[in-house]
Scaffold this motif. Structure first.
Motif, PDB file in Angstrom:
ATOM      1  N   SER A 138     -24.279  12.849  51.985  1.00 34.03           N
ATOM      2  CA  SER A 138     -23.785  13.546  50.791  1.00 34.03           C
ATOM      3  C   SER A 138     -24.148  15.025  50.841  1.00 34.03           C
ATOM      4  O   SER A 138     -23.345  15.882  50.459  1.00 34.03           O
ATOM      5  N   ILE A 139     -25.336  15.332  51.311  1.00 37.90           N
ATOM      6  CA  ILE A 139     -25.748  16.734  51.429  1.00 37.90           C
ATOM      7  C   ILE A 139     -24.855  17.463  52.421  1.00 37.90           C
ATOM      8  O   ILE A 139     -24.386  18.578  52.163  1.00 37.90           O
ATOM      9  N   ASP A 140     -24.598  16.833  53.563  1.00 33.35           N
ATOM     10  CA  ASP A 140     -23.720  17.449  54.556  1.00 33.35           C
ATOM     11  C   ASP A 140     -22.302  17.640  54.039  1.00 33.35           C
ATOM     12  O   ASP A 140     -21.567  18.504  54.518  1.00 33.35           O
ATOM     13  N   ALA A 141     -21.913  16.823  53.056  1.00 32.28           N
ATOM     14  CA  ALA A 141     -20.572  16.927  52.488  1.00 32.28           C
ATOM     15  C   ALA A 141     -20.485  18.015  51.418  1.00 32.28           C
ATOM     16  O   ALA A 141     -19.460  18.150  50.752  1.00 32.28           O
ATOM     17  N   GLY A 142     -21.565  18.777  51.237  1.00 30.49           N
ATOM     18  CA  GLY A 142     -21.535  19.881  50.287  1.00 30.49           C
ATOM     19  C   GLY A 142     -21.734  19.484  48.843  1.00 30.49           C
ATOM     20  O   GLY A 142     -21.367  20.231  47.933  1.00 30.49           O
ATOM     21  N   ALA A 143     -22.336  18.338  48.597  1.00 30.29           N
ATOM     22  CA  ALA A 143     -22.540  17.867  47.224  1.00 30.29           C
ATOM     23  C   ALA A 143     -23.544  18.739  46.495  1.00 30.29           C
ATOM     24  O   ALA A 143     -24.510  19.236  47.071  1.00 30.29           O
ATOM     25  N   THR A 144     -23.322  18.912  45.187  1.00 31.32           N
ATOM     26  CA  THR A 144     -24.294  19.590  44.322  1.00 31.32           C
ATOM     27  C   THR A 144     -24.906  18.605  43.330  1.00 31.32           C
ATOM     28  O   THR A 144     -25.852  18.962  42.635  1.00 31.32           O
ATOM     29  N   ARG A 145     -24.382  17.382  43.259  1.00 34.24           N
ATOM     30  CA  ARG A 145     -24.942  16.310  42.427  1.00 34.24           C
ATOM     31  C   ARG A 145     -24.884  15.008  43.224  1.00 34.24           C
ATOM     32  O   ARG A 145     -23.832  14.655  43.780  1.00 34.24           O
TER      33      ARG A 145
ATOM     34  N   VAL B 194     -24.520   5.113  46.174  1.00 40.93           N
ATOM     35  CA  VAL B 194     -24.741   6.552  46.247  1.00 40.93           C
ATOM     36  C   VAL B 194     -23.422   7.250  45.944  1.00 40.93           C
ATOM     37  O   VAL B 194     -22.420   7.025  46.627  1.00 40.93           O
ATOM     38  N   THR B 195     -23.422   8.090  44.919  1.00 37.74           N
ATOM     39  CA  THR B 195     -22.225   8.806  44.476  1.00 37.74           C
ATOM     40  C   THR B 195     -22.483  10.304  44.548  1.00 37.74           C
ATOM     41  O   THR B 195     -23.525  10.779  44.091  1.00 37.74           O
ATOM     42  N   ASP B 196     -21.529  11.043  45.124  1.00 38.96           N
ATOM     43  CA  ASP B 196     -21.685  12.494  45.208  1.00 38.96           C
ATOM     44  C   ASP B 196     -20.384  13.178  44.811  1.00 38.96           C
ATOM     45  O   ASP B 196     -19.332  12.555  44.692  1.00 38.96           O
ATOM     46  N   ASN B 197     -20.471  14.493  44.598  1.00 35.79           N
ATOM     47  CA  ASN B 197     -19.303  15.309  44.262  1.00 35.79           C
ATOM     48  C   ASN B 197     -18.946  16.233  45.413  1.00 35.79           C
ATOM     49  O   ASN B 197     -18.482  17.350  45.218  1.00 35.79           O
ATOM     50  N   GLY B 198     -19.168  15.751  46.639  1.00 31.78           N
ATOM     51  CA  GLY B 198     -18.925  16.555  47.828  1.00 31.78           C
ATOM     52  C   GLY B 198     -17.458  16.640  48.208  1.00 31.78           C
ATOM     53  O   GLY B 198     -16.556  16.381  47.392  1.00 31.78           O
ATOM     54  N   HIS B 199     -17.200  16.975  49.463  1.00 33.44           N
ATOM     55  CA  HIS B 199     -15.842  17.248  49.923  1.00 33.44           C
ATOM     56  C   HIS B 199     -14.924  16.026  49.885  1.00 33.44           C
ATOM     57  O   HIS B 199     -13.714  16.162  49.748  1.00 33.44           O
ATOM     58  N   GLY B 200     -15.499  14.849  50.020  1.00 34.44           N
ATOM     59  CA  GLY B 200     -14.646  13.671  50.126  1.00 34.44           C
ATOM     60  C   GLY B 200     -14.015  13.576  51.506  1.00 34.44           C
ATOM     61  O   GLY B 200     -14.155  14.472  52.349  1.00 34.44           O
TER      62      GLY B 200
ATOM     63  N   LEU C 149     -37.012  17.494  47.549  1.00 37.56           N
ATOM     64  CA  LEU C 149     -37.868  18.660  47.777  1.00 37.56           C
ATOM     65  C   LEU C 149     -37.206  19.639  48.738  1.00 37.56           C
ATOM     66  O   LEU C 149     -37.306  20.856  48.576  1.00 37.56           O
ATOM     67  N   ALA C 150     -36.533  19.101  49.740  1.00 38.18           N
ATOM     68  CA  ALA C 150     -35.871  19.959  50.718  1.00 38.18           C
ATOM     69  C   ALA C 150     -34.667  20.674  50.130  1.00 38.18           C
ATOM     70  O   ALA C 150     -34.243  21.707  50.657  1.00 38.18           O
ATOM     71  N   HIS C 151     -34.128  20.149  49.014  1.00 42.08           N
ATOM     72  CA  HIS C 151     -32.897  20.711  48.451  1.00 42.08           C
ATOM     73  C   HIS C 151     -32.990  20.838  46.928  1.00 42.08           C
ATOM     74  O   HIS C 151     -32.297  20.132  46.192  1.00 42.08           O
ATOM     75  N   PRO C 152     -33.824  21.766  46.444  1.00 41.55           N
ATOM     76  CA  PRO C 152     -33.901  21.963  44.991  1.00 41.55           C
ATOM     77  C   PRO C 152     -32.625  22.546  44.402  1.00 41.55           C
ATOM     78  O   PRO C 152     -32.463  22.563  43.186  1.00 41.55           O
ATOM     79  N   GLU C 153     -31.710  23.000  45.264  1.00 42.60           N
ATOM     80  CA  GLU C 153     -30.425  23.528  44.787  1.00 42.60           C
ATOM     81  C   GLU C 153     -29.424  22.423  44.483  1.00 42.60           C
ATOM     82  O   GLU C 153     -28.302  22.698  44.050  1.00 42.60           O
ATOM     83  N   ILE C 154     -29.826  21.165  44.685  1.00 40.59           N
ATOM     84  CA  ILE C 154     -28.974  20.008  44.404  1.00 40.59           C
ATOM     85  C   ILE C 154     -29.614  19.176  43.296  1.00 40.59           C
ATOM     86  O   ILE C 154     -30.831  18.985  43.274  1.00 40.59           O
ATOM     87  N   ALA C 155     -28.802  18.689  42.366  1.00 41.11           N
ATOM     88  CA  ALA C 155     -29.285  17.815  41.288  1.00 41.11           C
ATOM     89  C   ALA C 155     -29.301  16.369  41.784  1.00 41.11           C
ATOM     90  O   ALA C 155     -28.336  15.909  42.405  1.00 41.11           O
ATOM     91  N   PHE C 156     -30.389  15.661  41.510  1.00 40.32           N
ATOM     92  CA  PHE C 156     -30.538  14.278  41.945  1.00 40.32           C
ATOM     93  C   PHE C 156     -30.831  13.383  40.745  1.00 40.32           C
ATOM     94  O   PHE C 156     -31.561  13.769  39.826  1.00 40.32           O
ATOM     95  N   GLU C 157     -30.275  12.177  40.793  1.00 35.66           N
ATOM     96  CA  GLU C 157     -30.576  11.161  39.788  1.00 35.66           C
ATOM     97  C   GLU C 157     -30.816   9.845  40.508  1.00 35.66           C
ATOM     98  O   GLU C 157     -30.076   9.490  41.429  1.00 35.66           O
ATOM     99  N   LEU C 158     -31.845   9.120  40.086  1.00 32.66           N
ATOM    100  CA  LEU C 158     -32.179   7.828  40.668  1.00 32.66           C
ATOM    101  C   LEU C 158     -32.357   6.808  39.564  1.00 32.66           C
ATOM    102  O   LEU C 158     -33.113   7.036  38.619  1.00 32.66           O
ATOM    103  N   LEU C 159     -31.629   5.701  39.658  1.00 29.93           N
ATOM    104  CA  LEU C 159     -31.739   4.615  38.692  1.00 29.93           C
ATOM    105  C   LEU C 159     -32.117   3.329  39.407  1.00 29.93           C
ATOM    106  O   LEU C 159     -31.633   3.050  40.516  1.00 29.93           O
TER     107      LEU C 159
END
Length: 376
Positions: free
Chosen positions: A35-42, A57-63, A180-190
């Motif tokens: 997801s990180i490689d796909a440019g996700a911000t969430r 795992v759901t992301d808002n990346g490139h798809g 920690l490596a990507h504080p520029e990305i929002a993460f949620e864990l349930l």
């Protein structure tokens, strides 16, 4: 009688999966990194039964397009390696293909994905890596992976999983590292329908506070040094917070978590003589270096990294931490800081201090002389 034969694709895939997927946390790590490689911000991760029943795992990346989504499940499919030289210039974790065949081989997998400029998305589902079904679907831009019944077809592997608390602890560890490596990305864990982590986009110090509490923030000292070989940044803890157990210790290289006992000794060397023997400092240190100076493919989980100039980087790292400790007055010195001392007045020569007290006495007083007028 002939004894040697070629393994079936199914068995070969399950064996290969063992190198990448050894527990639910491994699946979470691979999918979140994709997801990180796909440019996700969430990135949202949903877990049920510590990953045995569901990992989503759901992301808002490139798809992905339909063609790429299908190809991603082929073994050795990748978007970034075209030749041998590319192995030494990797700057990403891997894009949608390197681990997916292994995950699909030991689970019931479904994928929904859509590119932002596409009207419809695609849904792919398979069981045990077989019988791929592809159909169009309506979904948000980005990608969602659902991994159900992990190791359902490898009962021996499933049997050796630990209890839910232990397995979910490993998942938490992986999410902590990548967040920690990507504080520029929002993460949620349930987990089990309950929100365990909700991390907004924030500076690194804020991310540390969100994960480990405000008390840690009070002990952090910033590290920052840049040389022609490596740039080192992050935080180390002050001397007072060093302790024998429970310290948080993290190294990252080019945005990837790594274990490095040799560099760990460099940090301890910087604290030598300043903390009690056996105590450990906390540190969160990020190394940025040219990709051709490191090899991240020395271990299947990519947590062990080999550096071309390790002794030189060791010295730079030790000096950077030592300089930070000195700069922020953490080195052992005589403290002449009297900012918090009580105000004790000091008098110079000639200062009037008031009248000296006078002592009155009777010069004719004799304690041995009989008192009064009486006789013997």
């Amino acid at each position: 009688m002939d004894r040697i034969h070629i393994l079936s694709e199914t068995v070969a895939s399950q064996i290969a999966a063992g190198e990448v997927v050894n527990r639910p946390a491994s699946v979470v790590k691979e999918l979140v990194e994709n997801s990180i490689d796909a440019g996700a911000t969430r990135i949202q991760t949903v877990i049920t039964d510590a990953g045995r029943t569901l990992i989503q795992v759901t992301d808002n990346g490139h798809g992905m397009s339909q063609a790429d989504a299908k190809l991603a499940f082929q073994r050795h499919a990748t978007s970034k390696i075209h030749g041998t030289d590319d192995l030494y210039s990797l700057t990403t974790f891997g894009f949608r293909g390197e681990a997916l065949p292994s995950i699909a081989a030991v689970s019931e997998l479904s994928l929904t994905t859509r590119q932002a400029d596409a009207e419809t998305g695609v849904q792919i589902s398979m069981s045990g890596g077989q019988d791929m079904q592809v159909e169009p679907c309506v979904c948000d831009a980005g990608t969602t992976f659902r991994i159900r019944n992990l190791f359902f077809n490898v009962p021996a592997r499933r049997k050796f999983l630990k209890g839910n608390q232990t397995e979910f602890g490993h998942i938490m560890t992986e999410v902590e590292r990548v967040s920690l490596a990507h504080p520029e990305i929002a993460f949620e864990l349930l987990h089990q329908g309950q929100q365990v982590l909700s991390l907004p986009v924030q500076p690194l110090r804020g991310r540390l506070v969100s994960l480990f509490g405000k008390k840690l923030s009070q002990s952090l000292l910033p590290v920052e040094i840049e040389t022609s070989l490596v740039r080192i940044s992050g935080f180390v803890s002050n001397l007072e917070s060093a302790r024998q157990r429970g310290s948080q210790q993290f190294f990252f290289v080019n945005g990837r978590y790594m274990r490095h006992p040799y560099f760990h000794k460099a940090v301890l060397q910087a604290y030598e003589g300043l903390i009690h023997e056996g105590d450990q400092p906390s540190y969160f240190l990020f190394l940025d270096i040219a990709p051709d100076q490191i090899d991240v493919n020395v271990h299947p989980t990519k947590t062990e990294v080999k550096f071309q100039d390790e002794p030189v980087i060791w010295k730079i790292l030790m000096a950077a931490v030592r300089e930070t400790l000195g700069k922020f007055e953490e080195m052992t010195t005589i403290d002449f800081n009297v900012a918090d001392m009580p105000d004790i007045p000091a008098f110079g020569t000639g200062h009037q201090t008031g009248n000296m007290p006078k002592v009155e006495y009777n010069p004719d007083f004799n304690p041995f002389k009989p008192q009064g007028s009486g006789g013997a």
